[in-house]
Design a protein around this motif. Sequence first.
Motif, short mmCIF file in Angstrom:
data_model
loop_
_atom_site.label_atom_id
_atom_site.label_comp_id
_atom_site.label_asym_id
_atom_site.label_seq_id
_atom_site.Cartn_x
_atom_site.Cartn_y
_atom_site.Cartn_z
N ASP A 127 -17.98 20.53 42.62
CA ASP A 127 -16.87 21.18 41.93
C ASP A 127 -16.23 20.17 40.98
O ASP A 127 -15.61 19.19 41.43
CB ASP A 127 -15.84 21.66 42.95
CG ASP A 127 -14.70 22.44 42.30
OD1 ASP A 127 -14.65 22.47 41.05
OD2 ASP A 127 -13.87 22.99 43.03
N HIS A 129 -13.63 20.35 39.24
CA HIS A 129 -12.18 20.32 39.40
C HIS A 129 -11.78 19.25 40.42
O HIS A 129 -10.88 18.43 40.18
CB HIS A 129 -11.70 21.70 39.84
CG HIS A 129 -10.21 21.81 40.01
ND1 HIS A 129 -9.61 21.76 41.24
CD2 HIS A 129 -9.22 21.95 39.10
CE1 HIS A 129 -8.31 21.87 41.10
NE2 HIS A 129 -8.04 21.99 39.79
N GLU A 130 -12.47 19.24 41.54
CA GLU A 130 -12.16 18.23 42.57
C GLU A 130 -12.63 16.85 42.13
O GLU A 130 -11.95 15.84 42.39
CB GLU A 130 -12.83 18.62 43.88
CG GLU A 130 -12.32 19.92 44.47
CD GLU A 130 -13.00 20.26 45.77
OE1 GLU A 130 -13.74 19.40 46.29
OE2 GLU A 130 -12.82 21.39 46.26
N GLU A 228 -16.28 26.71 35.95
CA GLU A 228 -15.33 27.81 36.02
C GLU A 228 -14.03 27.43 36.72
O GLU A 228 -12.96 27.96 36.40
CB GLU A 228 -15.95 29.01 36.72
CG GLU A 228 -16.27 28.82 38.19
CD GLU A 228 -16.86 30.08 38.81
OE1 GLU A 228 -17.01 31.07 38.08
OE2 GLU A 228 -17.16 30.06 40.02
N ASN A 229 -14.07 26.50 37.68
CA ASN A 229 -12.84 26.12 38.39
C ASN A 229 -11.90 25.27 37.54
O ASN A 229 -10.74 25.06 37.92
CB ASN A 229 -13.19 25.36 39.67
CG ASN A 229 -13.68 26.29 40.76
OD1 ASN A 229 -13.58 27.50 40.64
ND2 ASN A 229 -14.21 25.72 41.83
#
Length: 791
Positions: A127, A129-130, A228-229
């Motif tokens: 991810d 984002h993370e 997408e995140n």
Amino acid sequence: MPIAPRPCDVTGRFLADGAPPTPPPIKSPDDWAPYRNRVEFETAEFLYTRNQMSAGDINILLDLWAATLLKYNDKPPLRTTVICIKLLTLRQWVMSNGNPSRSSTLGEARNQCTTLMDQSHDVWYRDPHEVIQNMLGNSGLRYRDGLSALPKTISEDPDTLGSTFVPSSVATGANDYYPLYVSIGNVRNNVRRAHRDASSSYRGARKRLKISEFRRQLFHSSVAKILENLRPGMTTPEVVRFGDGHYRRVIYGLGPILADYEEQVLLACIVRNCVRGMCMSHPDSLDTKSLCRRRDHTEALVEEATYGALWMEYGIVGDLVGTFKDHLVKWVGQYLQHVHGTKEAERIQADIDRRIAAVASFAGLRRFPEGRGFKQWTGDDSKALMKVYLPAIEGHVPTDVVRTFRAFLEFCYLVRRNIITESTLGQIQEALDRFHHYREIFESTGVVFTFSLPRQHSCSHYVLLIQLFGAPNGLCSSITETKHIKAVKEPWRRSSRYKALGQMLVTNQRLDKLAAAHIDFKNRGIQPNENSATVPVLFNADVTIQGDNEEGEIDNGPTLVQAHVQLAKTPQRKRAHTIPELSTELSIPNLYNVLRRFLFEQVYPDDQHPPSEIPLSRCPRFDGNIQVFNSASSTFYAPSDRSGIGGMRREHIHACPIWRNEAPRYDCVFVNTDASVEGMVGMDIARVMCFFSFTFNAVSYPCAVVRWFDKASDGPDQDTGMWIVTPSFDTDHSFSVGIIHIDSIYCAAHLIPVYGAQIISHDIKHHDSYDAFRAFYLNKFADHHAFEVAS
């Protein structure tokens, strides 16, 4: 005017100016969990990271270790490789590069492709984002304030005022395991190159599909899924804790693409040989200015125009739902053949190759023993060759060709500066204008018929992109090449080679967690240290990244000084032990008198008389022993080059009678002669013939015997942009020799002969370069640091 970012609390409320950050959770300095103790952690780190030992060999080693401890009724720190792996896997560090990789089956692309491709494809990813949040929270990174303010279009929104803009760069690697990398744009180049995890990677399996449209669609669908995140945080600020302890409101953005041209074509959904990923220029008229490409315009075209019109007229691949060397060097060859004919052109090209091969060695500078005649060029080949190519063609081509190369090289070095000001932007544009002006000679002589070339046209966008995203220093595809070795090649070698993707990802996760654990331990004051008194024979996992002396070294220390030189650790026992012996060895009869005048300058620094005018009767005598050294190391601040976390770089200056069992090597240096002025005006060039040290009146003097060069004029050469220097001679026509304190040495310098129009001898080798010629260009293109000093 963009609003500077402001720290806030965990709820997003801005703090008062100067408010300290929220203190982190307190942890015990003896907490090595999930490891039992320090030895257990360091053993796991050594076996898995440093040695990269196989599971079977780890088990054998631990069994042998256990056997030696049986008589003490003790056990080794790890019992089996399974325990070692378990410890690494269980640790979920806050600073690690994301959670275990996720797998997503993409079926969206099937509806847009033929039934031949009606199957599912697994894409493994982390991810982002993370990952980016973990990067921002890494206390081992440094961030550039200049890149943190929001662009004007975003900062005008009252909901985002005071937020930090985090531009994320995307890159790819075309291999069977197709990696997608991400890097945050407000990290300095020296952080990236010091291996501080400023970039991370997601890996996806790329199948060799027969239908190119399907492959493109699969790629873009995968990227859309992976990113997408990040989308919500591109408009609504998030609160993230940074490495300095402060919380800040963050807005994400996708910034520059870290990829070569071919991959930019794929990422931007454009047709090859068309630069419309960035602007609206037509492929046949890339020399003209045009509007920037915008997403809403592209979407409108895709909605209204036919597939054929999109491809032919706009350079857009319409059926997708999307998220130097090659010209200039080739043109020189074509020019020589066009003007001189095939036979004479071949003779001149052979001489250019000999000139390139005759260039003296220099730290970090690749040598070309056979000239530029290799079969297949890589990006590194091109970058290395351009550092020495300009003096090699001078004299064989017209002045305008030389000035074309000069302008292009200066443009390349200016855009890579660590800090770019408005003045620098003006210099970049001026260099680009000169390049466009002087390259016309290739068209006027009939060598080329158009300059409508995507790679050259892209240079015209640099000023705008720098204004939008900041200095691009470190944002280049070579970063992903380096990362690809760590993320793909090395894990592949450690795998079973059968269905290796999952094994590679697990390996990378564990390596990331070990690195993050090390940073966490360091921040808590329990970093493993080679000088530990409690645990013997343990390595320091934060060592300087070292390379061959010929390549230079990264220095991961802080920025302490602009430059510092120190002698090698070990003197040469087989060399001279007294000044008379050294005088004989170097064939410098008056060396003893030179030393006496040097001592006068050191003992009486306020005396204003030139050394040559000082009577020897006033100069101190020295008849003691000396120590001779073959090299010295120069550590200097060079953030635009491959450097450490503090922007420091270390190179070695050689002065030895035999180098690599081949020939003598005596390097050249910049010498500070006037500290009151900057640049070359306050510098002289000298060639180091020897390093030595001695003690006089209880004071140690580390010194160098040098031969001086004179500047040919008061400024750089107008054609090449480089200073010209010539050997300095005394009235008896011998080389002008001096002894200097090594504190006056700034760093190594590189000289390339002024070859002129003459064909050079086949017998001249690179180690003859400084002796066989009588005029030299001071090579400011040797590296970015030389460009700053010698411009």
